[in-house]
Write a protein that holds these residues in place. Structure first.
Motif, mmCIF file in Angstrom:
data_model
loop_
_atom_site.group_PDB
_atom_site.id
_atom_site.type_symbol
_atom_site.label_atom_id
_atom_site.label_comp_id
_atom_site.label_asym_id
_atom_site.label_seq_id
_atom_site.Cartn_x
_atom_site.Cartn_y
_atom_site.Cartn_z
ATOM 1 N N ARG A 192 0.836 -1.214 0.000
ATOM 2 C CA ARG A 192 0.000 0.000 0.000
ATOM 3 C C ARG A 192 0.870 1.264 0.000
ATOM 4 O O ARG A 192 0.558 2.247 -0.669
ATOM 5 N N MET A 193 1.981 1.215 0.736
ATOM 6 C CA MET A 193 2.895 2.360 0.797
ATOM 7 C C MET A 193 3.520 2.645 -0.572
ATOM 8 O O MET A 193 3.628 3.795 -0.989
ATOM 9 N N TYR A 194 3.949 1.589 -1.264
ATOM 10 C CA TYR A 194 4.528 1.776 -2.601
ATOM 11 C C TYR A 194 3.502 2.412 -3.556
ATOM 12 O O TYR A 194 3.831 3.337 -4.306
ATOM 13 N N LYS A 195 2.286 1.911 -3.518
ATOM 14 C CA LYS A 195 1.240 2.432 -4.412
ATOM 15 C C LYS A 195 0.939 3.896 -4.118
ATOM 16 O O LYS A 195 0.752 4.703 -5.027
ATOM 17 N N GLU A 196 0.917 4.227 -2.838
ATOM 18 C CA GLU A 196 0.648 5.612 -2.445
ATOM 19 C C GLU A 196 1.793 6.527 -2.893
ATOM 20 O O GLU A 196 1.560 7.653 -3.334
ATOM 21 N N ALA A 197 3.020 6.036 -2.810
ATOM 22 C CA ALA A 197 4.172 6.827 -3.274
ATOM 23 C C ALA A 197 4.031 7.160 -4.757
ATOM 24 O O ALA A 197 4.259 8.308 -5.174
ATOM 25 N N LEU A 198 3.642 6.183 -5.556
ATOM 26 C CA LEU A 198 3.474 6.411 -6.996
ATOM 27 C C LEU A 198 2.273 7.302 -7.295
ATOM 28 O O LEU A 198 2.288 8.063 -8.252
ATOM 29 N N ARG A 199 1.262 7.232 -6.462
ATOM 30 C CA ARG A 199 0.118 8.140 -6.640
ATOM 31 C C ARG A 199 0.547 9.580 -6.369
ATOM 32 O O ARG A 199 0.179 10.505 -7.093
ATOM 33 N N LEU A 200 1.345 9.755 -5.319
ATOM 34 C CA LEU A 200 1.800 11.092 -4.939
ATOM 35 C C LEU A 200 2.832 11.657 -5.918
ATOM 36 O O LEU A 200 2.870 12.861 -6.165
ATOM 37 N N ASN A 201 3.676 10.788 -6.458
ATOM 38 C CA ASN A 201 4.757 11.228 -7.351
ATOM 39 C C ASN A 201 4.869 10.270 -8.527
ATOM 40 O O ASN A 201 5.776 9.442 -8.601
ATOM 41 N N PRO A 202 3.907 10.355 -9.477
ATOM 42 C CA PRO A 202 3.801 9.350 -10.542
ATOM 43 C C PRO A 202 4.968 9.315 -11.525
ATOM 44 O O PRO A 202 5.119 8.335 -12.251
ATOM 45 N N THR A 203 5.811 10.357 -11.560
ATOM 46 C CA THR A 203 6.946 10.342 -12.496
ATOM 47 C C THR A 203 8.247 9.917 -11.811
ATOM 48 O O THR A 203 9.326 10.060 -12.381
ATOM 49 N N SER A 204 8.155 9.390 -10.588
ATOM 50 C CA SER A 204 9.349 9.041 -9.825
ATOM 51 C C SER A 204 9.934 7.694 -10.248
ATOM 52 O O SER A 204 9.341 6.641 -10.009
ATOM 53 N N ILE A 243 12.566 6.290 -8.932
ATOM 54 C CA ILE A 243 12.951 5.505 -7.752
ATOM 55 C C ILE A 243 11.736 4.817 -7.128
ATOM 56 O O ILE A 243 11.838 3.697 -6.625
ATOM 57 N N ALA A 244 10.578 5.467 -7.193
ATOM 58 C CA ALA A 244 9.358 4.825 -6.668
ATOM 59 C C ALA A 244 9.049 3.562 -7.463
ATOM 60 O O ALA A 244 8.676 2.529 -6.894
ATOM 61 N N MET A 245 9.224 3.633 -8.783
ATOM 62 C CA MET A 245 8.971 2.471 -9.639
ATOM 63 C C MET A 245 9.960 1.342 -9.357
ATOM 64 O O MET A 245 9.575 0.174 -9.244
ATOM 65 N N VAL A 246 11.242 1.704 -9.219
ATOM 66 C CA VAL A 246 12.289 0.704 -8.954
ATOM 67 C C VAL A 246 12.053 0.020 -7.603
ATOM 68 O O VAL A 246 12.102 -1.209 -7.484
ATOM 69 N N GLU A 247 11.794 0.835 -6.577
ATOM 70 C CA GLU A 247 11.592 0.271 -5.234
ATOM 71 C C GLU A 247 10.316 -0.571 -5.167
ATOM 72 O O GLU A 247 10.285 -1.607 -4.493
ATOM 73 N N TYR A 248 9.283 -0.132 -5.854
ATOM 74 C CA TYR A 248 8.038 -0.915 -5.896
ATOM 75 C C TYR A 248 8.290 -2.266 -6.569
ATOM 76 O O TYR A 248 7.846 -3.319 -6.087
ATOM 77 N N ALA A 249 9.048 -2.228 -7.671
ATOM 78 C CA ALA A 249 9.400 -3.476 -8.371
ATOM 79 C C ALA A 249 10.169 -4.420 -7.438
ATOM 80 O O ALA A 249 9.858 -5.615 -7.340
ATOM 81 N N ASN A 250 11.166 -3.868 -6.737
ATOM 82 C CA ASN A 250 11.933 -4.681 -5.786
ATOM 83 C C ASN A 250 11.030 -5.261 -4.703
ATOM 84 O O ASN A 250 11.146 -6.432 -4.327
ATOM 85 N N GLY A 251 10.119 -4.412 -4.203
ATOM 86 C CA GLY A 251 9.207 -4.833 -3.138
ATOM 87 C C GLY A 251 8.262 -5.936 -3.582
ATOM 88 O O GLY A 251 7.998 -6.885 -2.831
ATOM 89 N N LEU A 252 7.757 -5.832 -4.810
ATOM 90 C CA LEU A 252 6.851 -6.865 -5.336
ATOM 91 C C LEU A 252 7.528 -8.236 -5.340
ATOM 92 O O LEU A 252 6.944 -9.233 -4.937
ATOM 93 N N VAL A 253 8.786 -8.247 -5.792
ATOM 94 C CA VAL A 253 9.517 -9.520 -5.877
ATOM 95 C C VAL A 253 9.845 -10.051 -4.480
ATOM 96 O O VAL A 253 9.721 -11.247 -4.206
ATOM 97 N N MET A 254 10.239 -9.142 -3.577
ATOM 98 C CA MET A 254 10.557 -9.573 -2.205
ATOM 99 C C MET A 254 9.325 -10.135 -1.498
ATOM 100 O O MET A 254 9.410 -11.130 -0.785
ATOM 101 N N LEU A 255 8.186 -9.487 -1.702
ATOM 102 C CA LEU A 255 6.985 -9.867 -0.950
ATOM 103 C C LEU A 255 6.190 -10.993 -1.605
ATOM 104 O O LEU A 255 5.564 -11.788 -0.922
ATOM 105 N N GLU A 256 6.221 -11.051 -2.961
ATOM 106 C CA GLU A 256 5.329 -12.000 -3.631
ATOM 107 C C GLU A 256 6.024 -12.905 -4.632
ATOM 108 O O GLU A 256 5.383 -13.718 -5.289
ATOM 109 N N GLY A 257 7.337 -12.743 -4.763
ATOM 110 C CA GLY A 257 8.114 -13.690 -5.560
ATOM 111 C C GLY A 257 7.938 -13.595 -7.065
ATOM 112 O O GLY A 257 7.488 -12.580 -7.612
ATOM 113 N N ASP A 258 8.278 -14.682 -7.746
ATOM 114 C CA ASP A 258 8.343 -14.710 -9.210
ATOM 115 C C ASP A 258 7.012 -14.430 -9.895
ATOM 116 O O ASP A 258 6.995 -13.988 -11.040
ATOM 117 N N LYS A 259 5.917 -14.660 -9.192
ATOM 118 C CA LYS A 259 4.608 -14.445 -9.845
ATOM 119 C C LYS A 259 4.390 -12.956 -10.180
ATOM 120 O O LYS A 259 3.538 -12.639 -11.013
#
Length: 257
Positions: free
Chosen positions: A192-204, A206-222
């Motif tokens: 939820r925090m990653y999504k809110e960051a991108l909502r607040l700053n959609p051209t960021s 680093i937000a996209m990179v960190e969200y991508a990293n977070g998705l893989v860490m939290l939910e794996g290859d899927k």
């Protein structure tokens, strides 16, 4: 002080006089919601930061004092994170930023970036010594509390949302969901925090990179395809300053891996 590693890209497009800096300020500071400084010396320090003159920005920020401390902290933290080659020097720099930010909190407890730069520097330091070791030292709780304070003081602070998302993801990635709960880490909150960051700053980028990293860490290859799309979007971003250029280059490197 030893000479810092120079910004390795052409910075001509990122150099602004005071008028241009003020014009672009809201866009340049969409991540950290730092208010426009009245002090001309602080404005000059920020101009150096955005142009990638991190060591000069650091020196100018310290010399200006007051709001200039935030410039110094950001310049040292960004240099340490992206450009410093010595691990020992990196960790020392993060510790210095955290110490200055703590002093800034004591002097100006309503300044959100005093709390944010403490959290950022302590978080990066924790990654350097290992997240597990940092948790054992109680640093995780301090990072989480400082980021929550940042968001309470500045609800539109996109960078704090990114960092808090990363806190939840990294703790769960390192110690698992069950042990993570004892540290206050929760997967749904992190996403939820990653999504809110991108909502607040959609051209960021680093937000996209960190969200991508977070998705893989939290939910794996899927979630890998989604993560790769975020890396690609980040790599395609048009940087407005030196820091954003470093973020975009990092996204390109992620795509190549």
């Amino acid at each position: 002080m030893a000479k810092w590693t120079a910004f390795p890209y052409d910075s001509a497009a990122y150099r602004h006089d005071a008028a241009a800096l003020k014009k672009h300020w809201a866009r340049l500071h969409a991540g950290d919601v730092e208010p426009w400084p009245r002090d001309e010396a602080v404005q000059a320090a920020w101009a150096l930061f955005h142009a990638g003159e991190f060591q000069k920005a650091f020196d100018a920020g310290l010399k200006a004092g007051g709001d200039g401390i935030t410039v110094a902290n950001k310049a040292q933290a960004i240099h340490a994170n992206y450009l410093e080659k010595s691990e020992k020097a990196r960790l020392a720099m993060f510790q210095q930023v955290a110490e200055r930010a703590e002093a800034q909190q004591a002097a100006r407890p309503q300044n959100p970036n005093a709390w944010y730069w403490y959290a950022y520097a302590t978080g990066r330091y924790s990654q350097g010594i290992s997240v597990t070791k940092a948790l054992a030292q109680g640093l995780g709780g301090k990072v989480k509390a400082a980021l929550e304070t940042t968001i309470k003081l500045a609800p539109k602070h996109a960078d704090a949302h990114i960092a808090l998302g990363a806190f939840h993801a990294e703790v769960i990635d390192k110690v698992g969901k069950l042990l993570g709960k004892t540290q206050g880490a929760d997967a749904a909150t992190g996403l939820r925090m990653y999504k809110e960051a991108l909502r607040l700053n959609p051209t960021s980028a680093i937000a996209m990179v960190e969200y991508a990293n977070g998705l893989v860490m939290l939910e794996g290859d899927k979630r890998m395809k989604e993560a790769e799309k975020l890396y690609a979007d980040a790599a395609a971003c048009k940087p407005m300053d030196a820091m954003e250029r470093l973020d975009v280059e990092m996204a390109k490197a992620e795509l190549e891996d």
